[in-house]
Design a protein around this motif. Structure first.
Motif, PDB file in Angstrom:
ATOM      1  N   THR A 112       0.850  -1.191   0.000  1.00  0.00           N
ATOM      2  CA  THR A 112       0.000   0.000   0.000  1.00  0.00           C
ATOM      3  C   THR A 112       0.886   1.241   0.000  1.00  0.00           C
ATOM      4  O   THR A 112       2.004   1.239   0.533  1.00  0.00           O
ATOM      5  CB  THR A 112      -0.919   0.043   1.239  1.00  0.00           C
ATOM      6  N   VAL A 113       0.378   2.299  -0.611  1.00  0.00           N
ATOM      7  CA  VAL A 113       1.011   3.621  -0.579  1.00  0.00           C
ATOM      8  C   VAL A 113      -0.035   4.595  -0.059  1.00  0.00           C
ATOM      9  O   VAL A 113      -1.116   4.723  -0.638  1.00  0.00           O
ATOM     10  CB  VAL A 113       1.489   4.052  -1.974  1.00  0.00           C
ATOM     11  N   ASN A 114       0.266   5.235   1.057  1.00  0.00           N
ATOM     12  CA  ASN A 114      -0.734   6.089   1.716  1.00  0.00           C
ATOM     13  C   ASN A 114      -2.035   5.323   1.934  1.00  0.00           C
ATOM     14  O   ASN A 114      -3.133   5.859   1.722  1.00  0.00           O
ATOM     15  CB  ASN A 114      -0.990   7.359   0.905  1.00  0.00           C
ATOM     16  N   PHE A 174       1.684  -1.423 -11.471  1.00  0.00           N
ATOM     17  CA  PHE A 174       1.578   0.024 -11.270  1.00  0.00           C
ATOM     18  C   PHE A 174       2.854   0.601 -10.681  1.00  0.00           C
ATOM     19  O   PHE A 174       3.334   1.655 -11.107  1.00  0.00           O
ATOM     20  CB  PHE A 174       0.390   0.311 -10.348  1.00  0.00           C
ATOM     21  N   ALA A 175       3.459  -0.098  -9.703  1.00  0.00           N
ATOM     22  CA  ALA A 175       4.606   0.486  -9.002  1.00  0.00           C
ATOM     23  C   ALA A 175       5.641  -0.527  -8.544  1.00  0.00           C
ATOM     24  O   ALA A 175       6.580  -0.147  -7.864  1.00  0.00           O
ATOM     25  CB  ALA A 175       4.117   1.271  -7.788  1.00  0.00           C
ATOM     26  N   LEU A 176       5.496  -1.790  -8.918  1.00  0.00           N
ATOM     27  CA  LEU A 176       6.389  -2.825  -8.406  1.00  0.00           C
ATOM     28  C   LEU A 176       6.990  -3.637  -9.551  1.00  0.00           C
ATOM     29  O   LEU A 176       7.131  -4.851  -9.474  1.00  0.00           O
ATOM     30  CB  LEU A 176       5.632  -3.751  -7.444  1.00  0.00           C
ATOM     31  N   ILE A 210       5.110   3.845   2.136  1.00  0.00           N
ATOM     32  CA  ILE A 210       4.846   2.580   1.455  1.00  0.00           C
ATOM     33  C   ILE A 210       5.026   1.436   2.445  1.00  0.00           C
ATOM     34  O   ILE A 210       5.968   1.440   3.244  1.00  0.00           O
ATOM     35  CB  ILE A 210       5.773   2.426   0.225  1.00  0.00           C
ATOM     36  N   ALA A 211       4.102   0.491   2.435  1.00  0.00           N
ATOM     37  CA  ALA A 211       4.157  -0.628   3.374  1.00  0.00           C
ATOM     38  C   ALA A 211       3.787  -1.927   2.645  1.00  0.00           C
ATOM     39  O   ALA A 211       2.758  -1.968   1.963  1.00  0.00           O
ATOM     40  CB  ALA A 211       3.203  -0.385   4.544  1.00  0.00           C
ATOM     41  N   PRO A 212       4.613  -2.988   2.773  1.00  0.00           N
ATOM     42  CA  PRO A 212       5.925  -2.975   3.428  1.00  0.00           C
ATOM     43  C   PRO A 212       6.908  -2.100   2.656  1.00  0.00           C
ATOM     44  O   PRO A 212       6.720  -1.845   1.469  1.00  0.00           O
ATOM     45  CB  PRO A 212       6.335  -4.443   3.399  1.00  0.00           C
TER      46      PRO A 212
END
Length: 328
Positions: free
Chosen positions: A80-82, A90-92, A142-144
């Protein structure tokens, strides 16, 4: 050299024979004797890309500029981001972009790693002859927590793929020749109006499931070690949209910038409610020197597209975009 005055002198047959023999030897040296003259061969070696993708453990795609790109998204992670769940595409998007040069290949890319995976993977890269060219965050809250490691290698394409697979062994990056990745699920839930986004940004996007992606090249030619770094290798502005609600979307990606553009783009993004989350290099020794600025926002997609367009107006981006790159 042609000497007309000699043409008028009768030549004996033996002299003619000697001249013909010498001319033949000279022709062989010029056309086929480059190695004897000390000149390096410029022949491009054919590569069995199917063997390369099998060695790395994920399928690849031959893209513009004869770049063979293999995506390795961290689909094993739930990130998750925010507090917004983000998709792997998308982001990984870890990836490896191979380009056969003359007698050798080069590979460059980006690896998405958990904190505890960073140093074991870096050791594996070094042990297999790769260079790390960047290590940093792309997103905040960002988590983790994940880091992004940029790398480059030169040599035989198959051996590079084998070495990269070995380097990634300490991580949980999904790699398995025997188990191909599952096909992308059909989009469900809210969808983005790609036509509207295209019209605002001035470029054609590409759908990757429910994600819409844009790859925008620089107008300049970017060179490293005498070789051009191509947009399909990740040397481009990348913009990704992911729907997060009926009227909202998250955006992330990075702008590729020259030094004079950095602050102008940051100001344009901030003026439009888009957070700048990181700024750094991805390469070492490229010309001209470029920087990458990462960003994040979650709001009305049309408003965000206008903000991104305002930032693009501060750059020397190419008028037409190349084919979008999945997973960047």
């Amino acid at each position: 050299m042609k000497e007309p005055q000699l043409m008028k002198i009768p030549l004996r047959r033996t002299v003619i024979s000697v001249c013909v023999m010498l001319a033949s030897v000279a022709t062989v040296l010029v056309t086929g004797g480059g190695a004897a003259a000390g000149a390096p061969s410029r022949q491009v070696v054919d590569v069995d890309w199917s063997a390369v993708q099998d060695a790395l453990g994920r399928p690849g795609t031959l893209m513009s500029g004869d770049v063979f790109r293999i995506g390795m998204p961290r689909s094993d992670l739930k990130v998750t981001v925010n507090d917004v769940p983000v998709q792997a595409g998308f982001a990984l998007g870890s990836y490896a972009a191979f380009k056969q040069l003359d007698a050798e290949a080069m590979v460059m890319g980006d690896l998405v790693l958990l904190d505890e995976e960073v140093n074991p993977v870096m050791s594996g890269l070094v042990d297999n002859g790769f260079e790390a060219s960047g290590l940093h965050n792309h997103l905040n809250t960002i988590a983790p927590h994940v880091m992004y490691m940029h790398y480059e290698g030169h040599g035989d394409a198959l051996q590079l793929a084998q070495g990269l697979h070995q380097a990634l062994a300490p991580s949980a990056t999904p790699l398995s020749p025997a188990v191909p990745p599952p096909p992308a699920a059909p989009p469900s839930g809210p969808q983005l109006d790609m036509g509207t986004l295209d019209g605002i940004l001035g470029y054609s996007g590409r759908a990757n499931g429910s994600i819409v992606q844009y790859t925008i090249a620089r107008s300049e030619t970017i060179v490293e070690m005498g070789h051009q770094l191509l947009p399909s290798m990740g040397v481009a502005t990348a913009i990704n949209f992911q729907p997060t609600g009926a009227n909202t979307a998250a955006i992330t990606g990075d702008f590729i910038l020259t030094a004079s553009e950095v602050n102008a783009v940051a100001q344009a993004l901030r003026a439009n409610g888009i957070d700048v989350t990181a700024m750094h290099q991805h390469h070492i020794g490229e010309q001209p020197k470029v920087y990458y600025m990462h960003f994040w926002a979650n709001a009305d997609p049309g408003a965000l597209a206008h903000g991104l367009r305002a930032a693009l107006d501060q750059t020397n981006s190419a008028v037409q975009a190349p084919q979008a790159v999945i997973g960047k």
